[in-house]
Structure formats: C-alpha cells, structure tokens
Motif scaffolding. Structure first.
Motif, PDB file in Angstrom:
ATOM      1  N   LEU A 118       9.062  -3.442 -53.820  1.00 25.54           N
ATOM      2  CA  LEU A 118       8.294  -4.426 -54.308  1.00 25.54           C
ATOM      3  C   LEU A 118       9.300  -5.456 -54.943  1.00 25.54           C
ATOM      4  O   LEU A 118       8.987  -6.550 -55.036  1.00 25.54           O
ATOM      5  N   ARG A 119      10.214  -4.926 -55.897  1.00 26.13           N
ATOM      6  CA  ARG A 119      11.022  -5.665 -56.719  1.00 26.13           C
ATOM      7  C   ARG A 119      11.801  -6.472 -55.791  1.00 26.13           C
ATOM      8  O   ARG A 119      12.036  -7.770 -56.046  1.00 26.13           O
ATOM      9  N   ALA A 120      12.388  -6.021 -54.600  1.00 28.19           N
ATOM     10  CA  ALA A 120      13.374  -6.668 -53.962  1.00 28.19           C
ATOM     11  C   ALA A 120      12.597  -7.729 -53.262  1.00 28.19           C
ATOM     12  O   ALA A 120      13.383  -8.871 -52.998  1.00 28.19           O
ATOM     13  N   ILE A 121      11.312  -7.707 -53.113  1.00 28.25           N
ATOM     14  CA  ILE A 121      10.555  -8.892 -52.248  1.00 28.25           C
ATOM     15  C   ILE A 121       9.901  -9.630 -53.577  1.00 28.25           C
ATOM     16  O   ILE A 121       8.964 -10.632 -53.347  1.00 28.25           O
ATOM     17  N   GLY A 122      10.335  -9.459 -54.829  1.00 28.21           N
ATOM     18  CA  GLY A 122       9.594 -10.249 -55.769  1.00 28.21           C
ATOM     19  C   GLY A 122       8.364 -10.089 -56.347  1.00 28.21           C
ATOM     20  O   GLY A 122       7.891 -10.935 -56.850  1.00 28.21           O
ATOM     21  N   LEU A 123       7.838  -8.833 -56.028  1.00 32.33           N
ATOM     22  CA  LEU A 123       6.434  -8.324 -56.501  1.00 32.33           C
ATOM     23  C   LEU A 123       6.584  -7.603 -57.766  1.00 32.33           C
ATOM     24  O   LEU A 123       7.530  -7.082 -57.938  1.00 32.33           O
ATOM     25  N   PRO A 124       5.532  -7.837 -58.626  1.00 29.27           N
ATOM     26  CA  PRO A 124       5.548  -7.062 -59.851  1.00 29.27           C
ATOM     27  C   PRO A 124       5.433  -5.681 -59.683  1.00 29.27           C
ATOM     28  O   PRO A 124       4.947  -4.997 -58.559  1.00 29.27           O
ATOM     29  N   LYS A 125       5.940  -4.804 -60.560  1.00 27.84           N
ATOM     30  CA  LYS A 125       6.174  -3.299 -60.335  1.00 27.84           C
ATOM     31  C   LYS A 125       4.477  -2.746 -60.675  1.00 27.84           C
ATOM     32  O   LYS A 125       3.703  -3.510 -61.330  1.00 27.84           O
ATOM     33  N   TRP A 147       7.242  12.816 -53.922  1.00 31.10           N
ATOM     34  CA  TRP A 147       6.593  11.551 -53.912  1.00 31.10           C
ATOM     35  C   TRP A 147       6.509  11.113 -55.499  1.00 31.10           C
ATOM     36  O   TRP A 147       6.183   9.854 -55.426  1.00 31.10           O
ATOM     37  N   GLN A 148       6.538  12.189 -56.296  1.00 27.89           N
ATOM     38  CA  GLN A 148       6.352  11.550 -57.682  1.00 27.89           C
ATOM     39  C   GLN A 148       7.620  10.760 -57.892  1.00 27.89           C
ATOM     40  O   GLN A 148       7.297   9.779 -58.517  1.00 27.89           O
ATOM     41  N   TRP A 149       8.797  11.166 -57.378  1.00 26.78           N
ATOM     42  CA  TRP A 149       9.887  10.050 -57.563  1.00 26.78           C
ATOM     43  C   TRP A 149       9.705   8.808 -56.743  1.00 26.78           C
ATOM     44  O   TRP A 149       9.970   7.670 -57.423  1.00 26.78           O
ATOM     45  N   ILE A 150       9.252   8.911 -55.713  1.00 25.93           N
ATOM     46  CA  ILE A 150       8.791   7.580 -54.825  1.00 25.93           C
ATOM     47  C   ILE A 150       8.115   6.663 -55.546  1.00 25.93           C
ATOM     48  O   ILE A 150       8.195   5.480 -55.698  1.00 25.93           O
ATOM     49  N   PHE A 151       6.883   7.264 -56.342  1.00 28.68           N
ATOM     50  CA  PHE A 151       5.933   6.437 -57.296  1.00 28.68           C
ATOM     51  C   PHE A 151       6.355   6.071 -58.524  1.00 28.68           C
ATOM     52  O   PHE A 151       5.567   5.490 -59.198  1.00 28.68           O
ATOM     53  N   ASN A 152       7.518   6.886 -58.844  1.00 25.81           N
ATOM     54  CA  ASN A 152       7.898   6.407 -60.203  1.00 25.81           C
ATOM     55  C   ASN A 152       7.837   5.047 -60.582  1.00 25.81           C
ATOM     56  O   ASN A 152       8.447   4.073 -59.725  1.00 25.81           O
ATOM     57  N   SER A 153       7.461   4.453 -61.783  1.00 27.61           N
ATOM     58  CA  SER A 153       7.045   3.054 -62.092  1.00 27.61           C
ATOM     59  C   SER A 153       8.462   2.694 -62.360  1.00 27.61           C
ATOM     60  O   SER A 153       8.817   1.423 -62.041  1.00 27.61           O
ATOM     61  N   GLU A 154       9.375   3.116 -62.755  1.00 31.35           N
ATOM     62  CA  GLU A 154      10.709   2.557 -63.291  1.00 31.35           C
ATOM     63  C   GLU A 154      11.746   2.681 -62.278  1.00 31.35           C
ATOM     64  O   GLU A 154      12.141   1.454 -61.877  1.00 31.35           O
ATOM     65  N   PHE A 155      11.864   3.685 -61.791  1.00 31.88           N
ATOM     66  CA  PHE A 155      13.053   4.042 -60.856  1.00 31.88           C
ATOM     67  C   PHE A 155      12.553   4.181 -59.354  1.00 31.88           C
ATOM     68  O   PHE A 155      13.300   4.653 -58.667  1.00 31.88           O
ATOM     69  N   SER A 184      13.522 -15.118 -76.506  1.00 34.70           N
ATOM     70  CA  SER A 184      13.400 -15.843 -75.369  1.00 34.70           C
ATOM     71  C   SER A 184      14.302 -15.513 -74.113  1.00 34.70           C
ATOM     72  O   SER A 184      15.348 -15.284 -74.262  1.00 34.70           O
ATOM     73  N   GLY A 185      13.640 -15.206 -73.086  1.00 35.44           N
ATOM     74  CA  GLY A 185      14.386 -14.881 -71.801  1.00 35.44           C
ATOM     75  C   GLY A 185      14.636 -13.209 -71.560  1.00 35.44           C
ATOM     76  O   GLY A 185      14.972 -12.913 -70.803  1.00 35.44           O
ATOM     77  N   PHE A 186      13.902 -12.626 -72.542  1.00 36.54           N
ATOM     78  CA  PHE A 186      13.977 -11.061 -72.394  1.00 36.54           C
ATOM     79  C   PHE A 186      13.047 -10.376 -71.360  1.00 36.54           C
ATOM     80  O   PHE A 186      11.783 -11.019 -71.157  1.00 36.54           O
ATOM     81  N   ASP A 187      13.642  -9.921 -70.525  1.00 33.12           N
ATOM     82  CA  ASP A 187      12.932  -9.450 -69.397  1.00 33.12           C
ATOM     83  C   ASP A 187      12.480  -7.785 -69.370  1.00 33.12           C
ATOM     84  O   ASP A 187      13.598  -7.053 -68.950  1.00 33.12           O
ATOM     85  N   VAL A 188      11.375  -7.377 -69.578  1.00 29.50           N
ATOM     86  CA  VAL A 188      10.839  -6.200 -69.881  1.00 29.50           C
ATOM     87  C   VAL A 188      11.118  -5.295 -68.560  1.00 29.50           C
ATOM     88  O   VAL A 188      11.108  -3.946 -68.818  1.00 29.50           O
ATOM     89  N   ASN A 189      11.073  -5.842 -67.165  1.00 34.48           N
ATOM     90  CA  ASN A 189      11.379  -5.254 -66.089  1.00 34.48           C
ATOM     91  C   ASN A 189      12.843  -4.930 -65.955  1.00 34.48           C
ATOM     92  O   ASN A 189      13.205  -4.268 -65.046  1.00 34.48           O
ATOM     93  N   LYS A 190      13.771  -5.531 -66.787  1.00 29.55           N
ATOM     94  CA  LYS A 190      15.187  -5.171 -66.434  1.00 29.55           C
ATOM     95  C   LYS A 190      15.808  -4.638 -67.833  1.00 29.55           C
ATOM     96  O   LYS A 190      16.985  -4.979 -68.059  1.00 29.55           O
ATOM     97  N   VAL A 191      14.971  -3.740 -68.383  1.00 31.41           N
ATOM     98  CA  VAL A 191      15.716  -3.126 -69.464  1.00 31.41           C
ATOM     99  C   VAL A 191      16.718  -2.096 -69.349  1.00 31.41           C
ATOM    100  O   VAL A 191      16.328  -1.357 -68.243  1.00 31.41           O
ATOM    101  N   PHE A 206       6.771   7.443 -68.462  1.00 30.63           N
ATOM    102  CA  PHE A 206       7.826   7.196 -67.427  1.00 30.63           C
ATOM    103  C   PHE A 206       8.793   8.202 -67.348  1.00 30.63           C
ATOM    104  O   PHE A 206       9.528   8.601 -66.286  1.00 30.63           O
ATOM    105  N   LEU A 207       9.063   9.245 -68.439  1.00 33.67           N
ATOM    106  CA  LEU A 207       9.955   9.907 -68.459  1.00 33.67           C
ATOM    107  C   LEU A 207       9.268  11.478 -67.932  1.00 33.67           C
ATOM    108  O   LEU A 207      10.079  12.030 -66.705  1.00 33.67           O
ATOM    109  N   SER A 208       8.086  11.629 -68.191  1.00 33.30           N
ATOM    110  CA  SER A 208       7.510  12.837 -67.672  1.00 33.30           C
ATOM    111  C   SER A 208       7.265  12.871 -66.388  1.00 33.30           C
ATOM    112  O   SER A 208       7.294  13.865 -65.534  1.00 33.30           O
ATOM    113  N   GLU A 209       6.904  11.712 -65.673  1.00 32.86           N
ATOM    114  CA  GLU A 209       6.726  11.519 -64.272  1.00 32.86           C
ATOM    115  C   GLU A 209       7.709  11.970 -63.506  1.00 32.86           C
ATOM    116  O   GLU A 209       7.823  11.977 -62.303  1.00 32.86           O
TER     117      GLU A 209
END
Lengths: 476, 308
Positions: B151-158, B136-144, A227-234, A296-299
């Motif tokens: 989006l995250r900074a204003i509390g929106l989902p990625k 732009w690939q970097w800008i659009f990267n889902s994780e970083f 509980s409390g695991f946040d997948v967006n903050k891994v 997420f890596l390849s991109e």
C-alpha cells in the motif's frame, strides 16, 4: 457373501448390549465426582522436618501442574528436584502446560483427575475456589511454624489477593510488579537520564511524554511535534506502553482512580480519573506520536524486550518478570519505576498455587505446597529475574543479598522491590466471573487504542457491562 | 480370516447361516457403532440435557429448563457472534466459490505445467491452520507487513488490518480465500469429468466460449457447485481457528465467531450448560439452512440420467 434376509440378532438386543458396554466404560472414566475433603490421618512416616524422613516411608507420587516459558520450566524442575532430594519418599511429576492452561485444568477437574498441587492465574482464581477445586488451607497455614508467622508474607497484600471470604485456598507464587526498562545506548546518545528505580524520583506524565518525544525519531531525524515529522517513517520509537489489562491498571490507580475497588470487588473504570488515565495511555500513540499505535509488537509475535534490545524502542513498560529475558539479551539496559499521573502506583500480582480438594495425599501435597512457599524455592526464581519476593524475610538488607544477582538485576533494582512494590503496589480483590468481565473490558477498549472512540465514550458502558458480569457470577 | 469364520461357525452350530452372517456383520461394524454411540451420540444426548442445565464442569449440574435459551435473547455477545459469523459466511462463501472455480478453470485449460500449479494452489490448504494464521499475522502487520508495504509503495495510507474492527473481517476472509485449495481440487475433478463430446457438439452448433461455459460447463458442474456450496456454508458457520489464534475474537469482538464464543463459555467462563445450548442453536441453524438449500436442489442442479 449375500445379504441375509433374516436378522436373528435383533438391533434392539445389539443396542442394549452396546449401551451396557458404554455405561460400564463411562462409569469407569467417571472418576470421583463428589470430593470429600477429609484430611486423612497423616502417614506415619511424614514429619515436618524434611530431612528426617525415615526409609520405611511409603513412596508417594504427587503431580504438580503449572505454565510458563522454557526457562521457567527449567527453574521449576530444579526446585522440584531439590524438594525430592529433601523428601526421598515423595516423587513429584511436573505437568508443564504452556498453552490453554485453563482448558486443560478444567477438563482434568471435570474428570476427577486433578494434579495434587497446581497454579492458577489471579483472574479465574475466585471461580476455581467457588467450584471447589482448591482445598481450604487456612488452618494448615495457621499451624505452620514458618508460613503461619503473621510477619512472613507482605501484608495485607498477600491476604488481599489470596483469601476469599476470609479463607485461604492458595498462596500467591511471588510478588510481581510493573516497571520500565530502557536501552541505555539510545538514552545516552540522546542525553536522556534513565528512569530511576526510586519511586520518589518517578517521572511525571508530562516528563514521560517529553522524553518520549526526544527519543522518537523518523528517518529524517525529526521528532514528533517538529514540522516535517512523518509518523509513518519512524525508525525509533521513544516509548512503548502495552495496552493490555496487565498494565493499564497502574496508570488508572496512579491517577487516583480505582481500576478495581478492593472493597466492592467491582470495576471502577467509569470514574473521571480512570477515563483520563486510559485516554492518556492511548494518546501516547494517537496524539503525541511518541509510541507505536495499537499492538504493533505483540502482533508480530515478538516480545517488547526484543524490540528494546534491537533499538526499535527506547523505553518499554513491562513486568519485573521480563528481567529474566532482558538480562540475557546482551545489551546495556536500566530499569526504573513507572511514570506517575498523581501518585506512584504499580500492581502487585502473581499466579497462585494451591492444592486439590480431592488429592489422595493431602499431607504430602501440603508438604510440597509449603516448600514452594519457602524462601529457598522463591530465591531460586528471584535470582534469575523471573520472580520478585513476596516474603518479608527476602526484603530485608540481608534477605536481598540472598537473591540480588549481578548480571541479572540492574543497579538499584532492590529499591523497586523493597520500596516501590511494597509501598506503592496494590492488589486486586478475588472475585467471581473475572475472566469474562476482563474480556468485556479488553474488547470494549479496543476502539480506544486506535483512536476510533474516546475513552469517555466507551468506559461508562464497558464498566456497567463488566460489573454486570461480575454481579451475575456472584449471584450464581 | 476364513479360519476365524470357520471356528465361529463351528461354535455356533445352532445358528442358521443367515444368523451367523448377521452376527459377523454386527461384529465388523461394532467398532464404528460403539465409537459413534460413545463419542458422538452419547455426548450429543448428554448435551441436550446439559443445554437445559447450569453446569460449571466442577459442581453437579442444576436443571434450569429453557433458561439458557432465554438468556441468549438478551446476550449481546451471542448476537454479536451470530452477526460476525453470518458476515463471514456471506462474504467468504461466494468469494471462495468464485475464486476456486476460476482457478480450477484456468488449471483445466492449461496445456503445460498444470500439475505444478495444481500443487501450488493446493499447498496452502495443507499448511497447518496455526502456521497459516501466524504467517498472515505477519502479512497483515501494520508496521512491517507485506500488505501495508505494498500500500505504501503505491502511496496509500497504512491500514490497521488486525486492530481496526472495520478491516479485521476482510483480512480474515482474504486469508481464508487463500486456503481454498480443497475446493479447487474438487472443482477440477468435476471439470475433468465433463464429457468432451458435449463441448464438441456445442461447438458444432456454433456456441462460443461463453455459451459453452454457461450451457455446458455450468450445468454439468452444478452438482459439484452445489456440494461445495453446502459444505462451505456448514464450514463457515463452524469457523474457529482463525478467531482463536490470530485475532482472539477482537478487536472489539469484530471476529468473535459463534464457535469461539461457544468455546469461551465452555472452557473459560465455566458455562458448559450455556455452551451446550449455544451448540444446539448452531446445530438447528445449520440444519435449517441446509434443508433450505436442499429444497432448491431440483431447480438449481442439472442432473444427467437422474442421479448424482
């Protein structure tokens, strides 16, 4: 200067002249469009024993074309230098094409300006054969004292991937397989045993997920499922399983499915086994949250091993060829076999190298091609971790010693080469139209990896479409 | 030069001055004409024939009549690529027109620093297309990526910009808008050519900022707007690089642009004949669209003194 109102040299005349010039130029560029595979009588000097090339032999220039990383390029150049030393009468020019390889090769083929010896991927191999790019080397192999030995290559694997309608047009460059790599520091910290190179000790899929769970941590130190695991903050992902068609066939076949049926040469992705396997890979990220979503890596334009080395991911799935780079990254790692669903399975693939049907020096081209398939050349690339051997002689206890290199190959690596690959590896059939069919599969699976669609909803249709492409290509 | 002409003349005593000049004229344009026939007209004519053949580059072409065109009708990917390209066109073109025009207006009215900003806004269009795509690939990267961080900074989902078929095209269009510096410069040149006295006259007549914009700027700019519109649409139908470099046509063929599909047929699927047919269909489409747009020319464009 004023405009003349009479035009004595008529436009028509001028155009005729232009057309004539053009015609001449086009004819000059045209090359030889109708190749005749006449095996020229051997140059008098060339003998099978490489060292005995007499000085009188005329200088022959060959061109070899391939792709690969900078490291690979360096290794190929070293190998070719050794070949030229043994064959002073042959000069090999190496054409390195790191990108858009097929485009380049096809335009060269169309222009009749073909490298004498060249490599192709196993995807378009069948098409190149059918279009007459490769010389039939069946008889040359059979007559060769080394390559013709029925016990030379790993069989029937080599035959399966290299022959088309019973004839040889190229030979697989090496024996590549898919495995796992882990970051030992991370695993030791979490008290997780690394994956074993012994296929008898392969993790089950459930174990795989459980290990992924242990190794995935968010910034509060929570694991998936807690509980409390946040997948967006891994901060550290446990697993990374690339969702490309290079890797997913292993799991499909591990689940008892047939990614591609060897007998029919068609995709078998609509079977329940294949559907379950592909969904299971997608669920690593979507359901279990033990792997990052999508590509997420390849991109990032980053390789998986860079994330492994930096500790962002604990365990990745990659090819044995990644060892060449991983072993240079300066971190502690271990390699092991893939997790299994029902049975242990890995692909056994590689690019294939053959010689041009229209080469002007078939004798020397074959000499080079056979050299590229001798132990010596293969050893060079095995030693650095880029290749796995495809010759039986290199998989015996003595053979292994010739290439197993400390500092490159981690502990137990040879078990993966000699047992895992040879016993559990499977090849793909050589078919026509596979580049296009492959892209049908890839684009069809895209929505599955992000959870927009379920594997069971897309695969029956995707399989039908991909096989339709193959059927059409086979029909001509 | 004069010497060369002189010697040419002396060799051609029999020719009249007019004839000599014609020869010289043809000689001067010969490189362009030969180049045109060899590299443009020749391949085009060849491709008409190829469009009616089955050709894999390696074995001789086989004539198949209109089969390639028939095949398109039942080719899902053909329709998908057409849909994708039209989607790109109808989102990118109007957006780019408005954004570039707005920037040009701002720059035109800037008192200070306009040279600096002009350079800054123009800069993206000289960044190599591939470097652009990678950035732009970097800008659009889902994780970083920068965008998801915002989006995250204003509390929106990625958002999975480049993996989710619904968001990839908006991402691609955003990137394309960023590179509209060319357009902006053309607008700016047009704006600077609008005679000042028209604004002054309008002002004396009591026109406010908006009235001046609608009744002076827009009509005077209409030829420029028209030009940009036409070239943008043609360019939009030919978009290729971003789909090739950044998205590889994916995900799920969401960015399978028409020309990318054409390219794949020609150089990956061994289907030069089909690719040629696709090229001709694109040519006819663009030609038709351009003609259609030009029919609106007299109504849409204000011309002062009857000529552009």
């Amino acid at each position: 200067m004023h405009m003349s109102d009479s035009v004595p040299v008529s436009r028509r005349k001028f155009l005729a002249l232009t057309a004539a010039t053009m015609g001449a130029l086009v004819a000059a560029c045209g090359g030889a469009p109708t190749p005749t595979p006449t095996p020229k009588p051997a140059a008098p000097a060339a003998q099978p024993t490489a060292t005995a090339a007499p000085k009188a032999a005329a200088q022959v220039k060959l061109r070899k074309m391939a792709w690969g990383s900078d490291l690979e390029k360096q290794n190929i150049e070293n190998g070719l230098a050794a070949f030229m030393k043994e064959n002073p009468n042959i000069t090999v020019e190496y054409i390195h094409v790191p990108q858009d390889y097929d485009t380049k090769l096809q335009t060269m083929l169309a222009g009749g300006d073909v490298p004498d010896v060249f490599k192709v991927g196993d995807g378009p191999y069948g098409d190149y054969i059918q279009k007459g790019a490769f010389a039939d080397i069946t008889d040359l192999i059979a007559a060769d004292p080394v390559l013709g030995n029925p016990d030379y290559f790993i069989m029937p694997w080599e035959k399966n991937r290299s022959t088309f309608k019973g004839r040889w047009y190229a030979i697989g460059s090496c024996g590549q397989f898919i495995c796992q790599y882990c970051n030992l520091d991370i695993l030791e910290k979490a008290k997780v045993d690394p994956p074993s190179p012994d296929p008898e000790k392969a993790w089950t899929w459930d174990q795989y997920i459980e290990i992924g769970r242990k190794l995935t941590i968010d910034q509060n130190g929570k694991h998936p499922g807690e509980s409390g695991f946040d997948v967006n903050k891994v901060t550290q992902w446990g697993l990374y399983f690339p969702t490309s068609t290079t890797y997913i066939p292993c799991i499909v076949n591990s689940n008892g499915g047939k990614y591609m049926d060897m007998a029919t040469g068609r995709y078998g992705l609509d079977s329940p086994e294949a559907i379950d396997a592909i969904q299971a890979i997608a669920d690593l990220a979507l359901k279990h949250q033990v792997a990052p979503k999508a590509a997420f890596l390849s991109e990032l334009g980053m390789n998986a091993w860079q994330m492994l080395a930096s500790g962002k991911v604990a365990i990745i799935v990659d090819g044995n060829w990644a060892l060449q780079d991983i072993s240079k990254m300066g971190f502690r790692f271990q390699a092991g076999v893939l997790p299994k669903m029902k049975v242990v399975a890995t692909t056994m693939r590689s690019s294939l190298t053959g010689m041009s049907k229209i080469t002007k020096q078939p004798k020397e081209a074959w000499q080079l091609l056979r050299y590229l398939n001798l132990d010596d050349y293969q050893i060079g690339l095995c030693k650095v971790g880029l290749w796995g051997p495809s010759h039986k002689s290199l998989l015996t206890p003595e053979g292994v010693k010739k290439w197993l290199t400390k500092g490159v190959h981690p502990e137990g690596w040879e078990i993966m080469e000699t047992v895992y690959k040879v016993k559990y590896g499977f090849a793909f059939p050589v078919v026509l139209g596979n580049l296009k069919a492959g892209s049908v599969v890839t684009s069809g699976l895209d929505p599955v990896w992000i959870g927009q669609k379920q594997a069971k909803d897309v695969l029956p249709d995707v399989t039908k479409q991909a096989n339709k492409v193959l059927d059409e290509a086979a029909a001509g | 030069m004069a010497l060369a002409l002189e010697s040419l003349r002396s060799h051609r005593r029999g020719l009249s001055l007019g004839q000599q000049e014609a020869v010289i004229g043809w000689l001067f344009i010969a490189p362009a004409v030969i180049g045109f026939f060899l590299w443009t007209a020749g391949p085009m004519i060849a491709s008409i024939w190829l469009a009616m053949s089955k050709w894999d580059l390696l074995t001789p072409p086989k004539f198949v009549g209109l089969k390639n065109f028939q095949r398109m009708l039942s080719d899902d990917l053909f329709w998908q690529s057409l849909r994708v390209t039209v989607y790109y066109c109808v989102t990118y073109v109007p957006l780019a027109m408005v954004v570039a025009f707005a920037i040009a207006l701002l720059l035109n009215s800037a008192r200070r620093g306009s040279a600096l900003f002009r350079t800054l806004f123009y800069l993206p269009s000289i960044v190599p297309a591939v470097a652009n795509a990678v950035m732009w690939q970097w800008i659009f990267n889902s994780e970083f990526g920068l965008l998801n961080a915002a989006l995250r900074a204003i509390g929106l989902p990625k958002i999975l910009w480049l993996q989710d078929p619904r968001f990839t095209m908006p991402a691609v269009v955003t990137m394309a808008i960023w590179g509209t510096g060319n357009l902006m410069v053309i607008y700016l040149a047009g704006l600077q050519g609008v005679p000042e006295q028209l604004y002054e006259a309008a002002e004396i007549d009591g026109a406010g900022t908006w009235a001046r914009f609608w009744n002076v700027t827009i009509p005077m700019m209409s030829p420029v707007i028209f030009f940009n519109f036409v070239t943008l649409i043609i360019g939009a139908f030919q978009v290729f690089t971003v789909g090739y470099v950044m998205t590889a046509g994916g995900p799920a063929n969401a960015t399978l642009f028409y020309v990318l599909y054409l390219f794949r047929n020609a150089f990956q699927y061994f289907e030069i004949g089909y690719a040629s047919a696709l090229a001709w269909v694109l040519f006819v489409l663009i030609l038709g669209l351009s003609l259609l747009i030009f029919r609106t020319y007299t109504r849409a464009v204000y011309e002062e003194g009857g000529g552009v």
